[in-house]
Design a protein around this motif. Structure first.
Motif, mmCIF file in Angstrom:
data_model
loop_
_atom_site.group_PDB
_atom_site.id
_atom_site.type_symbol
_atom_site.label_atom_id
_atom_site.label_comp_id
_atom_site.label_asym_id
_atom_site.label_seq_id
_atom_site.Cartn_x
_atom_site.Cartn_y
_atom_site.Cartn_z
ATOM 1 N N ALA A 131 -6.402 2.380 7.198
ATOM 2 C CA ALA A 131 -5.787 1.209 6.565
ATOM 3 C C ALA A 131 -6.853 0.202 6.144
ATOM 4 C CB ALA A 131 -4.785 0.565 7.515
ATOM 5 N N TYR A 132 -7.852 -0.001 6.988
ATOM 6 C CA TYR A 132 -8.941 -0.918 6.647
ATOM 7 C C TYR A 132 -9.716 -0.404 5.428
ATOM 8 C CZ TYR A 132 -13.341 -3.427 6.905
ATOM 9 O OH TYR A 132 -14.449 -4.161 6.591
ATOM 10 N N GLY A 133 -10.038 0.877 5.437
ATOM 11 C CA GLY A 133 -10.771 1.447 4.310
ATOM 12 C C GLY A 133 -9.978 1.400 3.023
ATOM 13 N N PHE A 134 -8.692 1.697 3.107
ATOM 14 C CA PHE A 134 -7.842 1.642 1.922
ATOM 15 C C PHE A 134 -7.751 0.219 1.402
ATOM 16 C CE2 PHE A 134 -3.632 1.240 -0.078
ATOM 17 C CZ PHE A 134 -3.759 2.207 -1.067
ATOM 18 N N GLY A 135 -7.606 -0.724 2.321
ATOM 19 C CA GLY A 135 -7.480 -2.126 1.902
ATOM 20 C C GLY A 135 -8.750 -2.682 1.295
ATOM 21 N N THR A 136 -9.881 -2.375 1.888
ATOM 22 C CA THR A 136 -11.127 -2.958 1.389
ATOM 23 C C THR A 136 -11.681 -2.226 0.178
ATOM 24 O OG1 THR A 136 -12.404 -1.645 2.955
ATOM 25 C CG2 THR A 136 -11.797 -3.883 3.622
ATOM 26 N N ALA A 137 -11.548 -0.932 0.115
ATOM 27 C CA ALA A 137 -12.171 -0.177 -0.967
ATOM 28 C C ALA A 137 -11.238 0.043 -2.152
ATOM 29 C CB ALA A 137 -12.650 1.174 -0.451
ATOM 30 N N TYR A 138 -9.930 -0.038 -1.948
ATOM 31 C CA TYR A 138 -9.028 0.325 -3.031
ATOM 32 C C TYR A 138 -8.182 -0.847 -3.492
ATOM 33 C CZ TYR A 138 -6.264 3.461 -5.868
ATOM 34 O OH TYR A 138 -5.667 4.070 -6.925
ATOM 35 N N LEU A 139 -7.609 -1.596 -2.579
ATOM 36 C CA LEU A 139 -6.737 -2.687 -2.977
ATOM 37 C C LEU A 139 -7.509 -3.910 -3.454
ATOM 38 C CD1 LEU A 139 -3.907 -2.523 -0.302
ATOM 39 C CD2 LEU A 139 -3.879 -1.680 -2.643
ATOM 40 N N LEU A 140 -8.676 -4.166 -2.862
ATOM 41 C CA LEU A 140 -9.444 -5.343 -3.266
ATOM 42 C C LEU A 140 -10.214 -5.111 -4.555
ATOM 43 C CD1 LEU A 140 -10.760 -6.602 0.175
ATOM 44 C CD2 LEU A 140 -8.788 -7.387 -1.113
ATOM 45 N N ASP A 141 -10.650 -3.886 -4.784
ATOM 46 C CA ASP A 141 -11.303 -3.557 -6.044
ATOM 47 C C ASP A 141 -10.233 -3.163 -7.052
ATOM 48 O OD1 ASP A 141 -13.777 -3.984 -4.946
ATOM 49 O OD2 ASP A 141 -14.056 -1.879 -4.390
ATOM 50 N N SER A 142 -10.593 -3.156 -8.312
ATOM 51 C CA SER A 142 -9.644 -2.789 -9.354
ATOM 52 C C SER A 142 -9.573 -1.268 -9.485
ATOM 53 C CB SER A 142 -10.081 -3.401 -10.687
ATOM 54 O OG SER A 142 -9.214 -2.980 -11.707
ATOM 55 N N PRO A 143 -8.470 -0.650 -9.062
ATOM 56 C CA PRO A 143 -8.384 0.805 -9.137
ATOM 57 C C PRO A 143 -8.109 1.319 -10.545
ATOM 58 C CG PRO A 143 -6.398 -0.077 -8.172
ATOM 59 C CD PRO A 143 -7.322 -1.225 -8.392
ATOM 60 N N GLY A 144 -7.642 0.467 -11.425
ATOM 61 C CA GLY A 144 -7.407 0.882 -12.805
ATOM 62 C C GLY A 144 -6.222 1.812 -12.936
ATOM 63 N N ALA A 145 -6.437 2.918 -13.624
ATOM 64 C CA ALA A 145 -5.347 3.841 -13.942
ATOM 65 C C ALA A 145 -4.932 4.696 -12.756
ATOM 66 C CB ALA A 145 -5.777 4.746 -15.083
ATOM 67 N N PHE A 146 -5.659 4.671 -11.673
ATOM 68 C CA PHE A 146 -5.345 5.533 -10.534
ATOM 69 C C PHE A 146 -4.447 4.875 -9.493
ATOM 70 C CE2 PHE A 146 -9.498 7.195 -11.958
ATOM 71 C CZ PHE A 146 -9.036 8.428 -12.389
ATOM 72 N N PHE A 147 -4.038 3.633 -9.716
ATOM 73 C CA PHE A 147 -3.237 2.927 -8.717
ATOM 74 C C PHE A 147 -1.848 3.562 -8.558
ATOM 75 C CE2 PHE A 147 -0.407 -0.516 -7.302
ATOM 76 C CZ PHE A 147 -1.015 -0.792 -6.100
ATOM 77 N N ALA A 148 -1.135 3.771 -9.646
ATOM 78 C CA ALA A 148 0.222 4.332 -9.573
ATOM 79 C C ALA A 148 0.217 5.751 -8.997
ATOM 80 C CB ALA A 148 0.885 4.293 -10.943
ATOM 81 N N PRO A 149 -0.672 6.658 -9.440
ATOM 82 C CA PRO A 149 -0.675 7.990 -8.815
ATOM 83 C C PRO A 149 -1.012 7.967 -7.330
ATOM 84 C CG PRO A 149 -1.865 8.050 -10.883
ATOM 85 C CD PRO A 149 -1.557 6.620 -10.594
ATOM 86 N N THR A 150 -1.886 7.060 -6.922
ATOM 87 C CA THR A 150 -2.242 6.974 -5.508
ATOM 88 C C THR A 150 -1.055 6.507 -4.679
ATOM 89 O OG1 THR A 150 -4.525 6.508 -6.055
ATOM 90 C CG2 THR A 150 -3.804 5.910 -3.843
ATOM 91 N N ILE A 151 -0.362 5.493 -5.140
ATOM 92 C CA ILE A 151 0.816 5.000 -4.425
ATOM 93 C C ILE A 151 1.892 6.080 -4.390
ATOM 94 C CG2 ILE A 151 2.634 3.252 -4.440
ATOM 95 C CD1 ILE A 151 -0.157 2.278 -3.552
ATOM 96 N N GLY A 152 2.061 6.805 -5.501
ATOM 97 C CA GLY A 152 3.031 7.906 -5.521
ATOM 98 C C GLY A 152 2.691 8.988 -4.516
ATOM 99 N N ALA A 153 1.415 9.348 -4.419
ATOM 100 C CA ALA A 153 0.991 10.361 -3.457
ATOM 101 C C ALA A 153 1.199 9.876 -2.024
ATOM 102 C CB ALA A 153 -0.467 10.723 -3.685
ATOM 103 N N LEU A 154 0.931 8.601 -1.767
ATOM 104 C CA LEU A 154 1.167 8.053 -0.424
ATOM 105 C C LEU A 154 2.643 8.080 -0.068
ATOM 106 C CD1 LEU A 154 -1.301 5.027 -0.360
ATOM 107 C CD2 LEU A 154 -1.444 7.127 0.975
ATOM 108 N N VAL A 155 3.503 7.749 -1.021
ATOM 109 C CA VAL A 155 4.943 7.769 -0.764
ATOM 110 C C VAL A 155 5.408 9.191 -0.463
ATOM 111 C CG1 VAL A 155 7.197 7.445 -1.873
ATOM 112 C CG2 VAL A 155 5.458 5.675 -2.057
ATOM 113 N N VAL A 156 4.941 10.161 -1.241
ATOM 114 C CA VAL A 156 5.323 11.560 -1.005
ATOM 115 C C VAL A 156 4.823 12.021 0.367
ATOM 116 C CG1 VAL A 156 4.911 13.932 -1.774
ATOM 117 C CG2 VAL A 156 5.510 12.164 -3.433
ATOM 118 N N ALA A 157 3.605 11.652 0.741
ATOM 119 C CA ALA A 157 3.065 12.044 2.042
ATOM 120 C C ALA A 157 3.878 11.431 3.177
ATOM 121 C CB ALA A 157 1.603 11.638 2.152
ATOM 122 N N VAL A 158 4.230 10.164 3.054
ATOM 123 C CA VAL A 158 5.018 9.501 4.098
ATOM 124 C C VAL A 158 6.401 10.145 4.203
ATOM 125 C CG1 VAL A 158 6.176 7.324 4.673
ATOM 126 C CG2 VAL A 158 3.772 7.325 4.046
#
Length: 72
Positions: A23-50
């Motif tokens: 959670a710390y790594g995801f928050g600091t490396a992905y949410l704080l930086d601009s993920p660009g076009a990969f934000f929606a696919p990443t959130i979708g993959a997390l939802v499917v995994a959960v």
């Protein structure tokens, strides 16, 4: 305490530590930086995994024979 209790506690602590580090790594490396076009696919993959993990947990909880096999 017996060995099984200590191993269970250690396993739980390791899983909790990995969850916190993830959670710390995801928050600091992905949410704080601009993920660009990969934000929606990443959130979708997390939802499917959960949802997949939740379905596996629910199927295990709903089973009436989860300790009825000879392994236990």
């Amino acid at each position: 305490m017996d060995e099984r209790t200590i191993a269970g506690l250690l396993g739980t602590l390791v899983i909790a530590a990995l969850a916190v580090l993830g959670a710390y790594g995801f928050g600091t490396a992905y949410l704080l930086d601009s993920p660009g076009a990969f934000f929606a696919p990443t959130i979708g993959a997390l939802v499917v995994a959960v949802l997949a993990v939740g379905a596996l947990i629910a199927s295990g909880i709903g089973s009436k024979r989860w300790r009825a096999n000879p392994y236990w």
